[in-house]
Design a protein around this motif. Structure first.
Motif, PDB file in Angstrom:
ATOM      1  N   GLU A  11       0.837  -1.211   0.000  1.00  0.00           N
ATOM      2  CA  GLU A  11       0.000   0.000   0.000  1.00  0.00           C
ATOM      3  C   GLU A  11       0.868   1.257   0.000  1.00  0.00           C
ATOM      4  O   GLU A  11       0.662   2.170  -0.804  1.00  0.00           O
ATOM      5  CB  GLU A  11      -0.899  -0.014   1.241  1.00  0.00           C
ATOM      6  N   GLY A  12       1.843   1.289   0.907  1.00  0.00           N
ATOM      7  CA  GLY A  12       2.726   2.453   0.980  1.00  0.00           C
ATOM      8  C   GLY A  12       3.503   2.660  -0.302  1.00  0.00           C
ATOM      9  O   GLY A  12       3.665   3.779  -0.775  1.00  0.00           O
ATOM     10  N   LYS A  13       3.979   1.553  -0.888  1.00  0.00           N
ATOM     11  CA  LYS A  13       4.743   1.653  -2.139  1.00  0.00           C
ATOM     12  C   LYS A  13       3.871   2.180  -3.279  1.00  0.00           C
ATOM     13  O   LYS A  13       4.317   2.991  -4.092  1.00  0.00           O
ATOM     14  CB  LYS A  13       5.329   0.287  -2.500  1.00  0.00           C
ATOM     15  N   TYR A  14       2.610   1.712  -3.352  1.00  0.00           N
ATOM     16  CA  TYR A  14       1.691   2.225  -4.370  1.00  0.00           C
ATOM     17  C   TYR A  14       1.503   3.728  -4.216  1.00  0.00           C
ATOM     18  O   TYR A  14       1.546   4.487  -5.184  1.00  0.00           O
ATOM     19  CB  TYR A  14       0.315   1.551  -4.253  1.00  0.00           C
ATOM     20  N   GLN A  15       1.282   4.150  -2.982  1.00  0.00           N
ATOM     21  CA  GLN A  15       0.995   5.564  -2.728  1.00  0.00           C
ATOM     22  C   GLN A  15       2.193   6.454  -3.064  1.00  0.00           C
ATOM     23  O   GLN A  15       2.041   7.519  -3.662  1.00  0.00           O
ATOM     24  CB  GLN A  15       0.572   5.747  -1.269  1.00  0.00           C
ATOM     25  N   VAL A  16       3.381   5.992  -2.685  1.00  0.00           N
ATOM     26  CA  VAL A  16       4.585   6.780  -2.974  1.00  0.00           C
ATOM     27  C   VAL A  16       4.850   6.837  -4.473  1.00  0.00           C
ATOM     28  O   VAL A  16       5.163   7.897  -5.031  1.00  0.00           O
ATOM     29  CB  VAL A  16       5.807   6.199  -2.228  1.00  0.00           C
ATOM     30  N   GLU A  17       4.719   5.688  -5.147  1.00  0.00           N
ATOM     31  CA  GLU A  17       4.949   5.679  -6.595  1.00  0.00           C
ATOM     32  C   GLU A  17       3.963   6.590  -7.312  1.00  0.00           C
ATOM     33  O   GLU A  17       4.335   7.316  -8.242  1.00  0.00           O
ATOM     34  CB  GLU A  17       4.838   4.258  -7.146  1.00  0.00           C
ATOM     35  N   MET A  39       6.324  13.887 -11.397  1.00  0.00           N
ATOM     36  CA  MET A  39       7.245  13.867 -12.532  1.00  0.00           C
ATOM     37  C   MET A  39       6.559  14.099 -13.876  1.00  0.00           C
ATOM     38  O   MET A  39       7.202  14.575 -14.816  1.00  0.00           O
ATOM     39  CB  MET A  39       7.979  12.521 -12.583  1.00  0.00           C
ATOM     40  N   LEU A  40       5.268  13.765 -13.983  1.00  0.00           N
ATOM     41  CA  LEU A  40       4.599  13.828 -15.287  1.00  0.00           C
ATOM     42  C   LEU A  40       4.768  15.177 -15.988  1.00  0.00           C
ATOM     43  O   LEU A  40       5.183  15.216 -17.150  1.00  0.00           O
ATOM     44  CB  LEU A  40       3.116  13.469 -15.135  1.00  0.00           C
ATOM     45  N   PRO A  41       4.468  16.316 -15.335  1.00  0.00           N
ATOM     46  CA  PRO A  41       4.662  17.590 -16.045  1.00  0.00           C
ATOM     47  C   PRO A  41       6.124  17.969 -16.226  1.00  0.00           C
ATOM     48  O   PRO A  41       6.440  18.925 -16.931  1.00  0.00           O
ATOM     49  CB  PRO A  41       3.950  18.603 -15.145  1.00  0.00           C
ATOM     50  N   ARG A  42       7.036  17.198 -15.596  1.00  0.00           N
ATOM     51  CA  ARG A  42       8.462  17.538 -15.647  1.00  0.00           C
ATOM     52  C   ARG A  42       9.259  16.592 -16.533  1.00  0.00           C
ATOM     53  O   ARG A  42      10.480  16.641 -16.536  1.00  0.00           O
ATOM     54  CB  ARG A  42       9.044  17.532 -14.226  1.00  0.00           C
ATOM     55  N   LEU A  43       8.559  15.685 -17.230  1.00  0.00           N
ATOM     56  CA  LEU A  43       9.271  14.770 -18.126  1.00  0.00           C
ATOM     57  C   LEU A  43       9.861  15.568 -19.277  1.00  0.00           C
ATOM     58  O   LEU A  43       9.159  16.075 -20.137  1.00  0.00           O
ATOM     59  CB  LEU A  43       8.322  13.693 -18.653  1.00  0.00           C
ATOM     60  N   ARG A  91       3.423   6.153 -20.816  1.00  0.00           N
ATOM     61  CA  ARG A  91       3.618   5.072 -19.851  1.00  0.00           C
ATOM     62  C   ARG A  91       3.339   5.549 -18.428  1.00  0.00           C
ATOM     63  O   ARG A  91       2.792   4.805 -17.604  1.00  0.00           O
ATOM     64  CB  ARG A  91       5.055   4.548 -19.965  1.00  0.00           C
ATOM     65  N   ALA A  92       3.742   6.784 -18.156  1.00  0.00           N
ATOM     66  CA  ALA A  92       3.491   7.336 -16.821  1.00  0.00           C
ATOM     67  C   ALA A  92       1.989   7.441 -16.557  1.00  0.00           C
ATOM     68  O   ALA A  92       1.507   7.085 -15.478  1.00  0.00           O
ATOM     69  CB  ALA A  92       4.146   8.705 -16.683  1.00  0.00           C
ATOM     70  N   ARG A  93       1.243   7.929 -17.565  1.00  0.00           N
ATOM     71  CA  ARG A  93      -0.213   8.053 -17.395  1.00  0.00           C
ATOM     72  C   ARG A  93      -0.862   6.686 -17.190  1.00  0.00           C
ATOM     73  O   ARG A  93      -1.769   6.531 -16.364  1.00  0.00           O
ATOM     74  CB  ARG A  93      -0.817   8.754 -18.615  1.00  0.00           C
ATOM     75  N   GLU A  94      -0.405   5.701 -17.972  1.00  0.00           N
ATOM     76  CA  GLU A  94      -0.965   4.353 -17.834  1.00  0.00           C
ATOM     77  C   GLU A  94      -0.684   3.790 -16.441  1.00  0.00           C
ATOM     78  O   GLU A  94      -1.552   3.160 -15.821  1.00  0.00           O
ATOM     79  CB  GLU A  94      -0.372   3.428 -18.901  1.00  0.00           C
TER      80      GLU A  94
END
Length: 538
Positions: free
Chosen positions: A299-305, A312-316, A346-349
């Motif tokens: 759960e924590g890993k999902y939330q952090v990712e 990062m999406l707007p900064r790619l 890929r990030a959006r998916e």
């Protein structure tokens, strides 16, 4: 094969351009800064076109870049194949012309220090266009001294300086200093930068906290700077000139990382990373990195990712334009799609998949809440600033062994334990993720499922570390976050922790202590008044 001439070729005829391109054929002996014949040639071309001409040469004397400049300057291009590592120089020297008897300019010296060039040399033109004096400078290895040494003027007859031997000797000294100033193997050395617009005292508080974040992330802080400004520079945060000065200072201290104490916009990241050949992150990225290291549960890993991807999406950003002919969509998918667009897609998916997983977690939590409700067990939720002692308090109250450490965000995953009061009444007591000043909005959104636990609380225990000089600011930060989450209506009990480490006789807010209970989370005996108060509240 035609080779690229960098810079400005506007207004030059074909013969002049061909002559500049032919500079790629030059080969100087390694012991020369530049061979006298090559120096005469670039001076003659510079006289002809009335512009500066520059060369970047590697340590074997081979020309890597030819630059056609302006009358007053050249712009050194990016050379991704030549990157200076800690304790090392770039492996390139720059030799260029000056149209007058001007010595090395501040721009020349800034380029030398910022790019970690082996040497920078300016060959001046006399009034009649013949070669004049030659000025050179090189980096100095000692961080306590000036960043560079300007050598005495010389002439074309003295370009045989045993250049390569000097560079290798200098680099050996740089490497020795780097070992002295570096931390553990693989550890980053960071230089911290804060642009203060709201008062210097709050900037110092924020900077101290940033240093603690670096310590948690095992980053060695080798220097810091606070720059007061009326407003943040939209491109370089502290302004281009000041940033140059700070980067040179950072490099002198063998920093491998710049950390900004505010969130950088995509355009600021682009401008700064184009300007400096050093890793650059902001406060938000540092917090996200800490969360990524500390998260243990799925759960924590999902939330952090999710938080990382949302950030990062707007900064790619990519500097590679080799595949920029097509974008996504019909006719643009597959091999022709840009690397940037592939990354974004890929990030959006991945974001969509993570949100679905987190939604499952929310449903599971609702089922758990329903079971608790049927059993009619009251819920007490512990909140507080990170490292205030929340996990330690839960451990002592319930004889548990949840990870508790003296560092920021030691625990991220929520923990629930049963607590039995002396009158044989049971409650559920939960520990949640710690708060911090300027907690990234991406984290708040990603951890919404976790923070929903607080909505079901019958009582909120707000733990405050009164041994911390900034306890009031930390208390207000948590209070504001609770208010933003619409949790300020739930009965709240202040727990003033670490009383054994605080000087209560000099406490500057004695009235505050009347609003809560003093404890030392490590000493079970000190928790008796807290347990009694909680039992009365539930």
């Amino acid at each position: 094969m035609k080779r690229i001439v960098y810079g400005n070729l506007d207004g030059l005829n074909k013969a002049q351009i061909n002559r500049i391109e032919n500079l790629y054929n030059i080969k100087s002996p390694p012991e020369y800064i530049l061979s006298p014949e090559a120096a005469i040639e670039i001076v003659d071309i510079s006289r002809d076109i009335r512009r500066q001409v520059g060369l970047l040469l590697d340590r074997n004397g081979k020309v890597i870049c030819v630059i056609a400049g302006e009358p007053q300057r050249i712009v050194i291009p990016v050379t991704p194949d030549y990157r200076p590592g800690p304790g090392r120089l770039k492996g390139l020297r720059c030799v260029h012309t000056h149209l007058s008897h001007e010595a090395l300019t501040q721009d020349d010296l800034t380029d030398l220090a910022l790019l970690r060039l082996d040497y920078i040399t300016a060959i001046c033109l006399n009034a009649d266009g013949t070669p004049g004096p030659v000025y050179s400078a090189h980096i100095l290895p000692d961080p306590e001294a000036d960043p560079y040494r300007i050598l005495p003027a010389t002439s074309l007859d003295h370009l045989d300086t045993d250049c390569q031997a000097q560079i290798l000797e200098l680099e050996s000294e740089l490497s020795r200093h780097n070992r002295l100033y570096s931390g553990e193997t693989g550890q980053e050395n960071a230089f911290l930068i804060n642009a203060a617009t709201e008062g210097i005292s709050s900037a110092h508080i924020s900077m101290d906290e940033l240093k603690e974040l670096c310590k948690t992330s095992r980053i060695k802080v080798v220097g810091s700077a606070i720059q007061q400004r009326k407003k943040i520079d939209p491109k370089f945060v502290v302004g281009k000139g000041k940033l140059s000065e700070l980067i040179i200072k950072a490099i002198q201290n063998y920093a491998t990382l710049l950390v900004f104490d505010q969130e950088l916009s995509p355009s600021q990241i682009r401008s700064i990373t184009d300007f400096v050949e050093m890793k650059v992150i902001d406060r938000t990225q540092l917090i996200l990195d800490i969360f990524a290291k500390q998260a243990k549960s799925s759960e924590g890993k999902y939330q952090v990712e999710l938080a990382q991807l949302e950030y990062m999406l707007p900064r790619l950003i990519t500097k590679n334009t080799a595949m920029s002919r097509l974008t996504g969509g019909i006719g643009g998918r597959g091999p022709g799609e840009t690397k940037l667009e592939v990354n974004r897609r890929r990030a959006r998916e991945r974001i969509t998949r993570l949100k679905k997983e987190i939604e499952k977690i929310r449903k599971q939590r609702k089922q758990q809440k329903a079971r608790r409700k049927r059993k009619d067990l009251p819920v007490i939720s512990i909140v507080g600033y990170t490292n205030a002692g929340k996990s330690t308090l839960l451990n002592t109250l319930t004889q548990s062994s949840i990870i508790a450490a003296n560092r920021l965000f030691a625990t991220l995953d929520p923990s629930s334990r049963r607590l039995r009061f002396p009158r044989d009444k049971e409650v559920i007591i939960t520990d949640t993720v710690g708060f911090i000043q300027n907690l990234p909005k991406e984290l708040l959104e990603a951890f919404h499922a976790t923070l929903e636990e607080l909505e079901q609380a019958d009582v909120i225990l707000h733990v405050i570390d009164i041994s911390n000089p900034r306890y009031m600011q930390q208390k207000e930060t948590v209070d504001q976050l609770l208010k933003s989450l619409n949790l300020n209506k739930i009965p709240t009990l202040y727990v003033f922790n670490k009383m054994d480490q605080a000087d209560l006789s000099n406490f500057d807010s004695p009235w505050l202590l009347n609003q809560g209970i003093l404890v030392s989370a490590l000493e079970k005996a000190s928790l008796a008044p807290l347990v009694e108060k909680l039992e009365a509240m539930v």
